[in-house]
Design a protein around this motif. Sequence first.
Motif, short mmCIF file in Angstrom:
data_model
loop_
_atom_site.label_atom_id
_atom_site.label_comp_id
_atom_site.label_asym_id
_atom_site.label_seq_id
_atom_site.Cartn_x
_atom_site.Cartn_y
_atom_site.Cartn_z
N GLU A 144 0.83 -1.20 0.00
CA GLU A 144 0.00 0.00 0.00
C GLU A 144 0.86 1.25 0.00
N VAL A 145 1.91 1.26 0.82
CA VAL A 145 2.82 2.41 0.87
C VAL A 145 3.49 2.60 -0.48
N TYR A 159 5.43 13.80 -12.10
CA TYR A 159 5.87 13.78 -13.49
C TYR A 159 4.80 14.29 -14.43
N VAL A 160 3.54 14.16 -14.06
CA VAL A 160 2.45 14.67 -14.90
C VAL A 160 2.43 16.18 -14.87
N LEU A 203 3.29 5.88 -2.84
CA LEU A 203 4.48 6.58 -3.29
C LEU A 203 4.55 6.63 -4.82
N GLN A 204 4.16 5.55 -5.47
CA GLN A 204 4.16 5.53 -6.93
C GLN A 204 3.17 6.53 -7.49
N GLN A 205 2.00 6.64 -6.85
CA GLN A 205 1.01 7.63 -7.27
C GLN A 205 1.56 9.04 -7.11
#
Length: 111
Positions: A95-96, A108-109, A100-102
């Motif tokens: 979940e962490v 970057y978006v 973090l990936q989100q």
Amino acid sequence: MNDLTKKYYKISEVADIIGIPPSTLRFWESQFTIVKPHRNAKGTRYYTPKDVETIRMVYFLVKEKGLRLDAAQEELKRNHTGISRRFQAIERLREVRATLQQMLDSLYVRR
């Protein structure tokens, strides 16, 4: 980890939560004494949130750790608490990592 808010889940719902076909759940039910959903008079299976967590542990042992069914059954009998803690820790870490990936993706978006 999915939020298990319902009192009972049908086999198709559990299969979707875990990410396996219902036939695998039926097979595991025949192989693991710890996997025993409630049944109504018609024979429809109803899984409690505790049942779903148990099946998640079976999935972890069989699909992720690569244990054979008999070895996974023995491991659950011998060290259920230890496996439960390890599984919960791994789920929290996933979940962490997803969070973090989100966050990274949103950075970057914006650029």
